[in-house]
Structures are given as C-alpha cells and as structure tokens.
Design a protein around this motif. Structure first.
Motif, short mmCIF file in Angstrom:
data_model
loop_
_atom_site.label_atom_id
_atom_site.label_comp_id
_atom_site.label_asym_id
_atom_site.label_seq_id
_atom_site.Cartn_x
_atom_site.Cartn_y
_atom_site.Cartn_z
N ALA A 181 1.41 -28.85 -29.41
CA ALA A 181 2.44 -29.34 -30.32
C ALA A 181 1.83 -29.91 -31.59
CB ALA A 181 3.31 -30.39 -29.63
N PHE A 182 0.73 -30.62 -31.45
CA PHE A 182 0.05 -31.16 -32.63
C PHE A 182 -0.63 -30.04 -33.42
CE2 PHE A 182 0.51 -35.45 -30.87
CZ PHE A 182 0.77 -36.16 -32.02
N ALA A 183 -1.15 -29.03 -32.71
CA ALA A 183 -1.76 -27.91 -33.42
C ALA A 183 -0.73 -27.17 -34.27
CB ALA A 183 -2.41 -26.95 -32.42
N GLU A 184 0.46 -26.98 -33.72
CA GLU A 184 1.53 -26.31 -34.48
C GLU A 184 1.95 -27.16 -35.67
OE1 GLU A 184 5.58 -25.37 -35.75
OE2 GLU A 184 4.97 -27.19 -34.67
N LEU A 185 2.07 -28.46 -35.45
CA LEU A 185 2.43 -29.37 -36.54
C LEU A 185 1.37 -29.35 -37.64
CD1 LEU A 185 4.00 -31.73 -37.86
CD2 LEU A 185 2.66 -33.27 -36.40
N ALA A 186 0.11 -29.40 -37.24
CA ALA A 186 -0.96 -29.38 -38.24
C ALA A 186 -0.91 -28.11 -39.07
CB ALA A 186 -2.32 -29.52 -37.55
N GLY A 187 -0.57 -26.99 -38.43
CA GLY A 187 -0.43 -25.74 -39.17
C GLY A 187 0.69 -25.80 -40.18
N ARG A 188 1.80 -26.41 -39.81
CA ARG A 188 2.92 -26.56 -40.76
C ARG A 188 2.53 -27.45 -41.93
NH1 ARG A 188 7.11 -29.03 -36.95
NH2 ARG A 188 8.34 -29.31 -38.85
N LEU A 189 1.82 -28.53 -41.65
CA LEU A 189 1.39 -29.42 -42.72
C LEU A 189 0.45 -28.70 -43.68
CD1 LEU A 189 0.81 -32.65 -40.60
CD2 LEU A 189 2.51 -32.41 -42.43
N GLY A 199 -1.60 -37.46 -47.94
CA GLY A 199 -2.08 -36.89 -46.70
C GLY A 199 -1.35 -37.49 -45.52
N VAL A 200 -1.56 -36.88 -44.35
CA VAL A 200 -0.95 -37.35 -43.10
C VAL A 200 -2.06 -37.59 -42.10
CG1 VAL A 200 0.49 -36.69 -41.14
CG2 VAL A 200 1.26 -36.21 -43.47
N VAL A 201 -2.02 -38.75 -41.44
CA VAL A 201 -3.00 -39.09 -40.42
C VAL A 201 -2.51 -38.52 -39.09
CG1 VAL A 201 -4.27 -40.92 -39.27
CG2 VAL A 201 -3.59 -41.19 -41.67
N LEU A 202 -3.29 -37.62 -38.52
CA LEU A 202 -2.93 -37.01 -37.23
C LEU A 202 -3.63 -37.77 -36.12
CD1 LEU A 202 -1.11 -34.47 -37.00
CD2 LEU A 202 -3.16 -33.21 -36.32
N ASN A 203 -2.84 -38.27 -35.16
CA ASN A 203 -3.40 -39.16 -34.13
C ASN A 203 -2.77 -38.82 -32.77
OD1 ASN A 203 -4.66 -41.22 -32.77
ND2 ASN A 203 -3.44 -42.87 -33.69
N PRO A 204 -3.21 -37.73 -32.15
CA PRO A 204 -2.60 -37.31 -30.89
C PRO A 204 -2.77 -38.28 -29.73
CG PRO A 204 -3.76 -35.49 -31.90
CD PRO A 204 -4.16 -36.73 -32.64
N ALA A 205 -3.93 -38.95 -29.64
CA ALA A 205 -4.20 -39.79 -28.46
C ALA A 205 -5.21 -40.87 -28.81
CB ALA A 205 -4.70 -38.94 -27.30
N SER A 206 -4.87 -41.73 -29.79
CA SER A 206 -5.83 -42.70 -30.32
C SER A 206 -7.13 -41.99 -30.69
CB SER A 206 -6.09 -43.82 -29.31
OG SER A 206 -4.91 -44.57 -29.10
N GLY A 207 -6.96 -40.86 -31.30
CA GLY A 207 -8.04 -39.95 -31.65
C GLY A 207 -7.59 -38.53 -31.35
N ALA A 208 -8.53 -37.63 -31.23
CA ALA A 208 -8.17 -36.23 -30.98
C ALA A 208 -7.71 -35.98 -29.55
CB ALA A 208 -9.38 -35.33 -31.29
N GLY A 209 -8.09 -36.86 -28.62
CA GLY A 209 -7.74 -36.65 -27.22
C GLY A 209 -8.81 -35.85 -26.49
N ARG A 210 -8.57 -35.60 -25.21
CA ARG A 210 -9.56 -34.90 -24.38
C ARG A 210 -9.38 -33.40 -24.37
NH1 ARG A 210 -11.30 -38.54 -19.23
NH2 ARG A 210 -11.40 -40.54 -20.32
#
Length: 212
Positions: A55-63, A39-50
């Motif tokens: 860019a992270f949403a697109e990356l998560a879709g590719r993963l 698996g891959v740990v997704l960490n946009p802003a020391s968590g999900a962010g505000r």
C-alpha cells in the motif's frame, strides 16, 4: 512573534503518519496538492519497516508521478542509533518505495554530534537520496547547515510557537501542531496541523483536509 508571515514561495512539508488503507481520502488529498508540496515524509513503521508494504509502495508511486519528493523517515535517536541501522532504514526506503530523499528525525542540536551526522549524510547521498531533511526540533549549531537541504528548527505546539521570535531562512522549516485553521508558520517551508497529544502528525494541514 512568528505567526502568519510567509513568502510567496511557501510550500508544505507533510509528515502524515497514517496507513494508506486506513485513510485513503486523506492521502488522495495530499497527492492532489502536489504543486503546493515541498515533500511528503513516508513513515510506514517508524521507519521503512521489516518488509515492503504494497500500500505504501503504491502511494509512493502516485506521489512520484505527481512530482512530489518522497522522503523516507528514519529515527536517529539523537545520535544514539548506530550508523548502520539508520543507513539500512534509508536503503530500504529507496529500494521498496523509491524514496528520493530522507527525513532524519530526532537530530541533536549540539556540535559534538556533527561527525556522526556528516557520516550519515555522506552515506545517504551515496545511496542516491538527493534531498535531506534534518529534524532538530530546535535551532541547531551552525555546522549542521552545511549538511542538509532543509533543517527543521522548530517542532512543537502552537501555544509555544506563537510566543517565539525564531530565525527564518529558506532552508529552515517549522512544524507546528495544535494549530488553529488560520495559522501559517513563518518559514517558506512549513507545516501546521490541528492534531494534539502523542500523535499530532496523524492529522493533515487544514488546507489539505478533504471534504467529508
């Protein structure tokens, strides 16, 4: 000494804390390595962010399209962070990035914190997060083993790790930094990166580094 012994079911848990816009080639290498990943740990802003980061949403879709578990990062501050704040972080990961799991960081090892983490696990599973990883960074009290799919029972530098004789099990993970290129930790799920200093997880495992 736990060094390079590893089962044939070896796979990588990748905590790569860099923005996709800043490191597109590195993230492409992670996606390309999908069959080798736990698996891959997704960490946009020391968590999900505000707010959601496109860019992270697109990356998560590719993963996800590549069949990789997406684990949303949440800091639990060794039980000091309120339950509602942690759960809110996990729900944002689910809603914004379709995370299907969670990586709970800074989890204590003491049994006194078990009730707090049982509640967190129940809430995470109720939110639809199927894979749960607890990062203790050291071997925890036995009660934690029933809570999660994977326990990180070591996180630290290679110079410390190579002198230790740690328990190994399919549901344990070792995260090693400042590691030479030929190092592979003893647990079936693991990650060893060359990074050092305050931000070692801004580097990829040697086996995933793209050709520059």
């Amino acid at each position: 000494m736990t060094t390079s012994s590893c089962s044939s079911r070896s796979s990588l848990l990748v905590p790569f804390y860099e923005h996709p816009a800043d490191r597109p080639e590195d993230w492409a290498a992670v996606v390309a390595a999908a069959p080798a990943l736990y698996g891959v740990v997704l960490n946009p802003a020391s968590g999900a962010g505000r707010s959601a980061d496109p860019a992270f949403a697109e990356l998560a879709g590719r993963l996800r399209a590549a069949g990789v578990r997406v684990l949303g990062y949440a800091d639990t501050d060794y039980g000091r962070r309120p339950h509602a704040e942690v759960v809110s972080d996990l729900v944002r990961h689910r809603d914004w990035y379709a995370a299907d799991g969670a990586f709970l960081d800074q989890v204590p090892t003491e049994p006194s914190a078990l009730p707090h983490y049982r509640r967190l696990v129940v809430s995470a599973r109720a939110a639809g997060l199927r894979t749960l990883v607890l990062n203790h960074g050291a071997h925890p009290a036995p009660g934690y083993e029933a809570l999660a799919d994977l326990l990180v029972t070591f996180e630290g530098p290679w110079d410390s790790y190579r002198h230790l004789d740690l328990p190994v099990a399919d549901h344990y993970c070792h995260l090693v930094y400042a590691a030479p290129a030929d190092v592979r930790p003893a647990t079936p799920v693991h990650c060893a990166v060359p990074g050092t200093g305050a931000h070692p997880w801004g580097t990829l495992p040697h086996t995933l580094e793209p050709t520059r």
